[in-house]
Scaffold this motif. Structure first.
Motif, PDB file in Angstrom:
ATOM      1  N   PRO A 109       0.794  -1.231   0.000  1.00 43.40           N
ATOM      2  CA  PRO A 109       0.000   0.000   0.000  1.00 43.40           C
ATOM      3  C   PRO A 109       0.829   1.286   0.000  1.00 43.40           C
ATOM      4  O   PRO A 109       0.398   2.304  -0.512  1.00 43.40           O
ATOM      5  N   LYS A 110       2.010   1.236   0.546  1.00 49.17           N
ATOM      6  CA  LYS A 110       2.903   2.409   0.573  1.00 49.17           C
ATOM      7  C   LYS A 110       4.282   1.976   0.094  1.00 49.17           C
ATOM      8  O   LYS A 110       4.737   0.881   0.395  1.00 49.17           O
ATOM      9  N   ALA A 111       4.943   2.836  -0.646  1.00 47.65           N
ATOM     10  CA  ALA A 111       6.328   2.642  -1.100  1.00 47.65           C
ATOM     11  C   ALA A 111       6.555   1.306  -1.800  1.00 47.65           C
ATOM     12  O   ALA A 111       7.422   0.530  -1.406  1.00 47.65           O
ATOM     13  N   PRO A 112       5.792   1.007  -2.864  1.00 45.75           N
ATOM     14  CA  PRO A 112       5.992  -0.275  -3.547  1.00 45.75           C
ATOM     15  C   PRO A 112       7.399  -0.429  -4.129  1.00 45.75           C
ATOM     16  O   PRO A 112       7.938  -1.540  -4.159  1.00 45.75           O
ATOM     17  N   GLY A 113       8.021   0.665  -4.550  1.00 45.27           N
ATOM     18  CA  GLY A 113       9.382   0.593  -5.075  1.00 45.27           C
ATOM     19  C   GLY A 113      10.379   0.147  -4.022  1.00 45.27           C
ATOM     20  O   GLY A 113      11.320  -0.598  -4.306  1.00 45.27           O
ATOM     21  N   THR A 114      10.166   0.584  -2.800  1.00 45.36           N
ATOM     22  CA  THR A 114      11.035   0.173  -1.698  1.00 45.36           C
ATOM     23  C   THR A 114      10.843  -1.308  -1.404  1.00 45.36           C
ATOM     24  O   THR A 114      11.815  -2.032  -1.182  1.00 45.36           O
ATOM     25  N   PHE A 115       9.605  -1.766  -1.434  1.00 48.22           N
ATOM     26  CA  PHE A 115       9.361  -3.194  -1.208  1.00 48.22           C
ATOM     27  C   PHE A 115       9.963  -4.033  -2.327  1.00 48.22           C
ATOM     28  O   PHE A 115      10.524  -5.099  -2.083  1.00 48.22           O
ATOM     29  N   GLY A 116       9.856  -3.559  -3.561  1.00 50.33           N
ATOM     30  CA  GLY A 116      10.491  -4.253  -4.683  1.00 50.33           C
ATOM     31  C   GLY A 116      11.997  -4.294  -4.516  1.00 50.33           C
ATOM     32  O   GLY A 116      12.635  -5.321  -4.784  1.00 50.33           O
ATOM     33  N   SER A 117      12.572  -3.193  -4.047  1.00 52.15           N
ATOM     34  CA  SER A 117      14.019  -3.151  -3.805  1.00 52.15           C
ATOM     35  C   SER A 117      14.422  -4.140  -2.716  1.00 52.15           C
ATOM     36  O   SER A 117      15.489  -4.759  -2.797  1.00 52.15           O
ATOM     37  N   LEU A 118      13.586  -4.294  -1.704  1.00 50.30           N
ATOM     38  CA  LEU A 118      13.881  -5.267  -0.645  1.00 50.30           C
ATOM     39  C   LEU A 118      13.861  -6.692  -1.183  1.00 50.30           C
ATOM     40  O   LEU A 118      14.680  -7.527  -0.780  1.00 50.30           O
ATOM     41  N   VAL A 119      12.946  -6.976  -2.116  1.00 55.93           N
ATOM     42  CA  VAL A 119      12.933  -8.297  -2.764  1.00 55.93           C
ATOM     43  C   VAL A 119      14.234  -8.482  -3.541  1.00 55.93           C
ATOM     44  O   VAL A 119      14.869  -9.542  -3.473  1.00 55.93           O
ATOM     45  N   GLY A 120      14.646  -7.449  -4.281  1.00 54.28           N
ATOM     46  CA  GLY A 120      15.897  -7.518  -5.029  1.00 54.28           C
ATOM     47  C   GLY A 120      17.103  -7.692  -4.120  1.00 54.28           C
ATOM     48  O   GLY A 120      18.045  -8.432  -4.445  1.00 54.28           O
ATOM     49  N   LEU A 121      17.085  -7.027  -2.966  1.00 50.75           N
ATOM     50  CA  LEU A 121      18.179  -7.154  -2.003  1.00 50.75           C
ATOM     51  C   LEU A 121      18.252  -8.578  -1.467  1.00 50.75           C
ATOM     52  O   LEU A 121      19.340  -9.166  -1.400  1.00 50.75           O
ATOM     53  N   ALA A 122      17.111  -9.138  -1.109  1.00 56.11           N
ATOM     54  CA  ALA A 122      17.092 -10.509  -0.585  1.00 56.11           C
ATOM     55  C   ALA A 122      17.549 -11.512  -1.644  1.00 56.11           C
ATOM     56  O   ALA A 122      18.393 -12.375  -1.371  1.00 56.11           O
ATOM     57  N   LEU A 123      17.005 -11.388  -2.850  1.00 58.15           N
ATOM     58  CA  LEU A 123      17.395 -12.296  -3.932  1.00 58.15           C
ATOM     59  C   LEU A 123      18.869 -12.128  -4.270  1.00 58.15           C
ATOM     60  O   LEU A 123      19.602 -13.105  -4.445  1.00 58.15           O
ATOM     61  N   GLY A 124      19.318 -10.868  -4.347  1.00 59.86           N
ATOM     62  CA  GLY A 124      20.713 -10.603  -4.661  1.00 59.86           C
ATOM     63  C   GLY A 124      21.667 -11.144  -3.604  1.00 59.86           C
ATOM     64  O   GLY A 124      22.708 -11.715  -3.933  1.00 59.86           O
ATOM     65  N   CYS A 125      21.321 -10.987  -2.331  1.00 61.25           N
ATOM     66  CA  CYS A 125      22.169 -11.511  -1.259  1.00 61.25           C
ATOM     67  C   CYS A 125      22.215 -13.038  -1.298  1.00 61.25           C
ATOM     68  O   CYS A 125      23.279 -13.633  -1.083  1.00 61.25           O
ATOM     69  N   LEU A 126      21.096 -13.657  -1.580  1.00 63.08           N
ATOM     70  CA  LEU A 126      21.065 -15.112  -1.706  1.00 63.08           C
ATOM     71  C   LEU A 126      21.982 -15.570  -2.841  1.00 63.08           C
ATOM     72  O   LEU A 126      22.775 -16.497  -2.677  1.00 63.08           O
ATOM     73  N   LEU A 127      21.887 -14.906  -3.985  1.00 62.56           N
ATOM     74  CA  LEU A 127      22.725 -15.279  -5.124  1.00 62.56           C
ATOM     75  C   LEU A 127      24.194 -14.958  -4.873  1.00 62.56           C
ATOM     76  O   LEU A 127      25.076 -15.735  -5.260  1.00 62.56           O
ATOM     77  N   LEU A 128      24.490 -13.828  -4.218  1.00 71.42           N
ATOM     78  CA  LEU A 128      25.872 -13.485  -3.898  1.00 71.42           C
ATOM     79  C   LEU A 128      26.476 -14.507  -2.947  1.00 71.42           C
ATOM     80  O   LEU A 128      27.668 -14.814  -3.031  1.00 71.42           O
ATOM     81  N   HIS A 129      25.661 -15.040  -2.056  1.00 75.77           N
ATOM     82  CA  HIS A 129      26.143 -16.083  -1.152  1.00 75.77           C
ATOM     83  C   HIS A 129      26.658 -17.285  -1.950  1.00 75.77           C
ATOM     84  O   HIS A 129      27.578 -17.977  -1.529  1.00 75.77           O
ATOM     85  N   LEU A 130      26.065 -17.506  -3.127  1.00 70.80           N
ATOM     86  CA  LEU A 130      26.500 -18.602  -4.010  1.00 70.80           C
ATOM     87  C   LEU A 130      27.706 -18.200  -4.860  1.00 70.80           C
ATOM     88  O   LEU A 130      28.370 -19.062  -5.428  1.00 70.80           O
ATOM     89  N   GLY A 131      27.939 -16.887  -5.003  1.00 69.57           N
ATOM     90  CA  GLY A 131      29.079 -16.401  -5.774  1.00 69.57           C
ATOM     91  C   GLY A 131      28.696 -15.256  -6.686  1.00 69.57           C
ATOM     92  O   GLY A 131      27.515 -14.980  -6.916  1.00 69.57           O
ATOM     93  N   HIS A 132      29.710 -14.586  -7.214  1.00 66.22           N
ATOM     94  CA  HIS A 132      29.461 -13.441  -8.085  1.00 66.22           C
ATOM     95  C   HIS A 132      28.867 -13.848  -9.431  1.00 66.22           C
ATOM     96  O   HIS A 132      28.050 -13.119  -9.990  1.00 66.22           O
ATOM     97  N   LEU A 133      29.273 -14.994  -9.944  1.00 66.71           N
ATOM     98  CA  LEU A 133      28.734 -15.444 -11.229  1.00 66.71           C
ATOM     99  C   LEU A 133      27.237 -15.753 -11.149  1.00 66.71           C
ATOM    100  O   LEU A 133      26.477 -15.297 -12.009  1.00 66.71           O
ATOM    101  N   PRO A 134      26.766 -16.473 -10.127  1.00 69.90           N
ATOM    102  CA  PRO A 134      25.312 -16.659 -10.010  1.00 69.90           C
ATOM    103  C   PRO A 134      24.560 -15.330  -9.868  1.00 69.90           C
ATOM    104  O   PRO A 134      23.472 -15.162 -10.418  1.00 69.90           O
TER     105      PRO A 134
END
Length: 148
Positions: A17-42
């Motif tokens: 309901p508020k700040a959908p771009g921020t929530f989308g960024s949080l999804v990207g942060l979580a997904l990105g951190c998960l993938l970075l945990h696997l390595g830079h190539l993933p």
């Protein structure tokens, strides 16, 4: 709801309901951190995949030219980019990545603003990709003075 809407909304994050771009960024942060945990190539493959999927999905939306607020796949892809500057997942690195990306995404300075003016899927995705690249460059510069 069609699959392009589901993907474009970041699996529903864009309907916050508020700040959908921020929530989308949080999804990207979580997904990105998960993938970075696997390595830079993933992580790099994930960025390319989300970007390509975003361009395709947003291009199939009936109101894509209006850049609806609920479309956040662009924030997801853009937020993942500055994480490439981190050696490994860290709280401070993730917070800095998030803050820099949101700063460039909201301010829309220079090329971010130029891309934002495009009324198509490339503009919708492009401004956040450029904001992510700008945040990545700042993070790389910060490596000169401090490890992240």
């Amino acid at each position: 709801m069609n699959p392009w809407t589901i993907l474009s909304s970041g699996l529903g994050a864009g309907y916050a309901p508020k700040a959908p771009g921020t929530f989308g960024s949080l999804v990207g942060l979580a997904l990105g951190c998960l993938l970075l945990h696997l390595g830079h190539l993933p992580l790099l493959f994930g960025i390319v995949a989300v970007t390509a999927l975003g361009i395709y999905a947003v291009g199939r939306l009936p109101d894509a030219n209006a850049d609806p607020k609920w479309v956040v796949i662009d924030e997801i892809a853009g937020q993942m980019i500055p994480l490439l500057a981190l050696y490994d997942v860290s709280v401070w690195g993730a917070l800095l990545s998030f803050a820099l990306f949101r700063l460039f995404d909201i301010w829309k300075i220079g090329p971010v603003g130029w891309a934002d003016k495009r009324a198509d899927e490339y503009g919708i995705m492009g401004d956040d990709i450029i904001a992510g690249l700008m945040a990545w460059l700042v993070m790389l510069a910060l490596h000169l003075v401090s490890p992240l």
